[in-house]
Design an enzyme around this catalytic site. Structure first.
Site, PDB file in Angstrom:
ATOM      1  N   GLU A 233       0.814  -1.219   0.000  1.00 29.12           N
ATOM      2  CA  GLU A 233       0.000   0.000   0.000  1.00 29.12           C
ATOM      3  C   GLU A 233       0.843   1.262   0.000  1.00 29.12           C
ATOM      4  O   GLU A 233       1.990   1.269   0.452  1.00 29.12           O
ATOM      5  CB  GLU A 233      -0.997  -0.014   1.157  1.00 29.12           C
TER       6      GLU A 233
ATOM      7  N   CYS B 112       2.248  -1.777  15.283  1.00 29.38           N
ATOM      8  CA  CYS B 112       2.225  -1.620  13.827  1.00 29.38           C
ATOM      9  C   CYS B 112       1.583  -2.817  13.124  1.00 29.38           C
ATOM     10  O   CYS B 112       1.934  -3.964  13.393  1.00 29.38           O
ATOM     11  CB  CYS B 112       3.651  -1.415  13.323  1.00 29.38           C
TER      12      CYS B 112
ATOM     13  N   CYS C  59       6.993  -6.841   7.013  1.00 29.80           N
ATOM     14  CA  CYS C  59       8.130  -6.284   7.761  1.00 29.80           C
ATOM     15  C   CYS C  59       8.512  -7.277   8.843  1.00 29.80           C
ATOM     16  O   CYS C  59       7.659  -8.009   9.343  1.00 29.80           O
ATOM     17  CB  CYS C  59       7.698  -4.956   8.400  1.00 29.80           C
TER      18      CYS C  59
ATOM     19  N   CYS D 209       7.429  -4.161  15.542  1.00 32.90           N
ATOM     20  CA  CYS D 209       6.973  -3.085  16.439  1.00 32.90           C
ATOM     21  C   CYS D 209       5.552  -3.412  16.904  1.00 32.90           C
ATOM     22  O   CYS D 209       4.702  -3.814  16.115  1.00 32.90           O
ATOM     23  CB  CYS D 209       7.012  -1.728  15.741  1.00 32.90           C
TER      24      CYS D 209
ATOM     25  N   CYS E 140       3.577   8.530   0.308  1.00 29.94           N
ATOM     26  CA  CYS E 140       4.206   7.661   1.299  1.00 29.94           C
ATOM     27  C   CYS E 140       4.279   6.262   0.685  1.00 29.94           C
ATOM     28  O   CYS E 140       3.265   5.694   0.304  1.00 29.94           O
ATOM     29  CB  CYS E 140       3.352   7.647   2.563  1.00 29.94           C
TER      30      CYS E 140
ATOM     31  N   CYS F   3      -0.813   2.221   9.219  1.00 27.53           N
ATOM     32  CA  CYS F   3       0.191   1.646   8.350  1.00 27.53           C
ATOM     33  C   CYS F   3      -0.006   0.131   8.202  1.00 27.53           C
ATOM     34  O   CYS F   3       0.038  -0.599   9.177  1.00 27.53           O
ATOM     35  CB  CYS F   3       1.502   1.898   9.088  1.00 27.53           C
TER      36      CYS F   3
END
Ligand code: SAH
Length: 347
Positions: free
Chosen positions: A93, A120, A113, A117, A106, A334
């Site tokens: 995205e 997230c 990932c 975190c 962005c 995100c």
């Protein structure tokens, strides 16, 4: 022979390869301009090349082209959120935001990932793979084509950890700022990292002038470790030393991102500790009210605590802004758009 990714080649590399294919040397620049300036998606659009040359290009190369699967448009401020599919079926995205100072995109740097975190959504399913330079570029290119407006700023703040895909990141920055391409000034490109020290150190030596943003999120290692596993690997003092070095080497002021989570990192004591920690650093703090995700029970700090936190930092000599929430109605933190797409039942 596997076809090569032509959009990830620098002008120099492209010129060299075409020379080896027996094409005239000025063709390299022409083709580079088609790909990165005029944003061509197909060799047949390159009308100043002979059919024969286009044919030999098709035999050797492919042109990366992302396909918009979904575009969500905010009724409040026109923010656009894109879900793109890649050639292998993965989805990523990107977001387009319109500010007074220009249009910002962005982009994601990885599919998923592996940084973990806690707040997230991008990391919930781990890392799938790195994005190619061409796949990072094409997020910007397709969005510029879709909106019909020039992209002025690019932030590498979407899904993924850019320092975990270092070589592709640097190549992406060089291609995006190439004057034969979109020619986006390096000063208008921001790279956000969770704080991978060797990556920050290396980036400071590249001769680039991009802005570095550090995801700080805590005033000390103890709190930081509860939010970001990477804090177990690198101590804050070393991360901040690398950031300071980045400023010294590049002259670029830093951004420190701090997502405020109620009851975790938003007390007045933490604001004071943060001010102390950042004394002497050249940059500013960007406060982000944490965007809650359904998989975790983190809650946004209330408006008053956010304001109080900001005031305390200011009183102690720290430049600080609160991130304006864009596209509230299509928001989703995100990585949430991709996650909801992946989680939907197959019909
Ligand atoms: N991996 C990079 C870039 C991607 S995340 C990094 O860590 O900086 C971009 C920023 O959004 C980071 O500061 C990240 O910590 C923050 N972020 C991620 N999820 C968030 C959420 N749910 N609410 C608020 N900020 C979030």
């Amino acid at each position: 022979m596997d076809k090569k990714d032509i959009k990830s080649l620098t002008l120099q590399e492209l010129t060299q390869e075409l020379k080896e294919m027996g094409m005239a040397s000025f063709r390299g620049k022409q083709i580079f301009q088609w790909l990165h300036g005029k944003l061509a998606d197909e060799f047949d659009q390159m009308t100043n090349l002979s059919i024969k040359d286009r044919q030999s290009l098709k035999e050797r190369y492919f042109i990366t082209r992302l396909k918009p699967e979904r575009i969500l448009v905010s009724k409040i401020d026109g923010t656009r959120k894109y879900l793109f599919s890649l050639a292998d079926g993965n989805v990523i995205e990107s977001v387009w935001m319109k500010y007074k100072h220009g249009n910002s995109v962005c982009i994601s740097s990885q599919v998923g990932c592996r940084m973990g975190c806690r707040f997230c959504a991008s990391t919930l399913d781990g890392l799938e793979r790195n994005l190619l330079p061409s796949e990072m570029l094409d997020q910007v290119y397709q969005i510029q084509k879709d909106t019909g407006e020039r992209v002025d700023n690019v932030v590498v703040m979407g899904s993924g950890e850019p320092m975990d895909n270092y070589d592709n990141l640097v190549r992406f920055i060089r291609l995006l700022s190439d004057e034969q391409g979109l020619n986006i000034s390096q000063r208008s490109i921001t790279v956000s990292t969770c704080g991978i020290v060797p990556g920050i150190e290396k980036l400071s030596e590249e001769g680039l002038s991009v802005t570095l943003a550090l995801s700080l999120h805590a005033p000390n290692d103890q709190v930081r470790k509860t939010l970001m596993p990477i804090a177990n690997r690198y101590l804050l003092k070393d991360v901040l030393a690398a950031c300071h070095q980045y400023f010294v080497k590049t002259g670029r002021r830093l951004t420190f991102e701090y997502s405020l989570v109620r009851g975790v990192n938003d007390t007045p004591e933490e604001a004071m500790a943060l001010a102390k920690l950042l004394k002497g650093q050249h940059g500013h703090v960007n406060l982000i009210p944490v965007n809650p995700i359904k998989e975790r029970d983190y809650v946004q700090s209330d408006h008053r605590s956010i304001q109080a936190f900001k005031n305390l930092l200011e009183k102690n000599g720290i430049n600080v802004t609160i991130r304006r929430e864009m596209g509230r109605d299509i928001n989703g933190a995100c990585g949430q758009l991709r996650k909801s797409y992946l989680d939907q039942p197959v019909s």
